[in-house]
Design an enzyme around this catalytic site. Sequence first.
Site, short mmCIF file in Angstrom:
data_model
loop_
_atom_site.label_atom_id
_atom_site.label_comp_id
_atom_site.label_asym_id
_atom_site.label_seq_id
_atom_site.Cartn_x
_atom_site.Cartn_y
_atom_site.Cartn_z
N VAL A 1 1.04 -0.90 0.11
CA VAL A 1 -0.40 -0.17 -0.31
C VAL A 1 1.06 1.20 0.20
O VAL A 1 1.58 1.26 0.80
CB VAL A 1 -0.85 -0.17 1.01
CG1 VAL A 1 -2.07 0.74 1.58
CG2 VAL A 1 -1.42 -1.75 0.99
N PRO A 2 0.93 1.36 -0.55
CA PRO A 2 2.52 2.72 -0.92
C PRO A 2 1.96 3.46 -0.48
O PRO A 2 2.17 5.26 -1.35
CB PRO A 2 1.87 3.18 -2.54
CG PRO A 2 0.45 2.15 -3.33
CD PRO A 2 -0.10 1.54 -2.28
N CYS A 3 2.34 3.88 0.31
CA CYS A 3 2.42 5.24 1.28
C CYS A 3 3.37 6.27 0.84
O CYS A 3 3.89 8.13 0.67
CB CYS A 3 2.00 5.91 2.67
SG CYS A 3 3.58 4.08 3.49
N HIS A 4 4.53 5.45 0.56
CA HIS A 4 6.05 6.07 0.06
C HIS A 4 5.64 7.23 -0.91
O HIS A 4 6.76 8.42 -1.29
CB HIS A 4 7.20 5.38 -0.16
CG HIS A 4 6.96 4.06 -1.25
ND1 HIS A 4 6.01 3.07 -1.34
CD2 HIS A 4 6.70 4.34 -2.68
CE1 HIS A 4 5.41 2.41 -2.16
NE2 HIS A 4 6.30 3.31 -3.07
#
Length: 207
Positions: A175-178
């Site tokens: 889950v690409p919170c970056h």
Amino acid sequence: MNPTHWSVRDASDSDALFPVTEAEMAKLHDRLAESAVEQALVDVAYRTVDSPIGPMLLAVTEKGLVRVAFENEGFDAVLEQLSARISPRVLEVPRRLDRVAQELDEYFAGSRRSFDIPLDYRLSGGFRQLVQRHLPQIEYGQTLTYKQVAELVGRPTAVRAVGTACATNPLPVVVPCHRVLRTDGGLGGYLGGLEAKSALLLLEKAA
């Protein structure tokens, strides 16, 4: 060099000692783990994997991937949290995580741009979960600001809350919170540390 081994006594002869190699112990563990899974005695299965940003712990439930943890979080502490919040029936069952590990390998190799594995969002709730469910909409190699994500989820004034949701995301990388940055272009917070966040952004930019 002799293999490292433990000695166990044969029940029929208290004086007899038999070497047990690490490989044999590992096979025994695998058999016991698979038996536990078949008997539905495991609620959370986990394994650790190596990655370009350091060792990672992966955990799944019957619903899907529930946790991705970085070494700096303390794997023992993460497992204790999973035991307390989901179920005490937590066991290392590497095979249950083969698909997750493979997709992560493909991602780090630059051949995968999105993940197809089912996800279990139960470790987040309310607004945090709402934000985290929207994060996969940010395309590979692209970034949004916390403000833009707040607008995306229909809460344009909740910029700080979006930042908290990203910083506490229990499924980083997948889950690409970056891909979410501060309005001024700063990296903001990241569960795995800013060095890991920067490395992920560079990986996607280079692919």
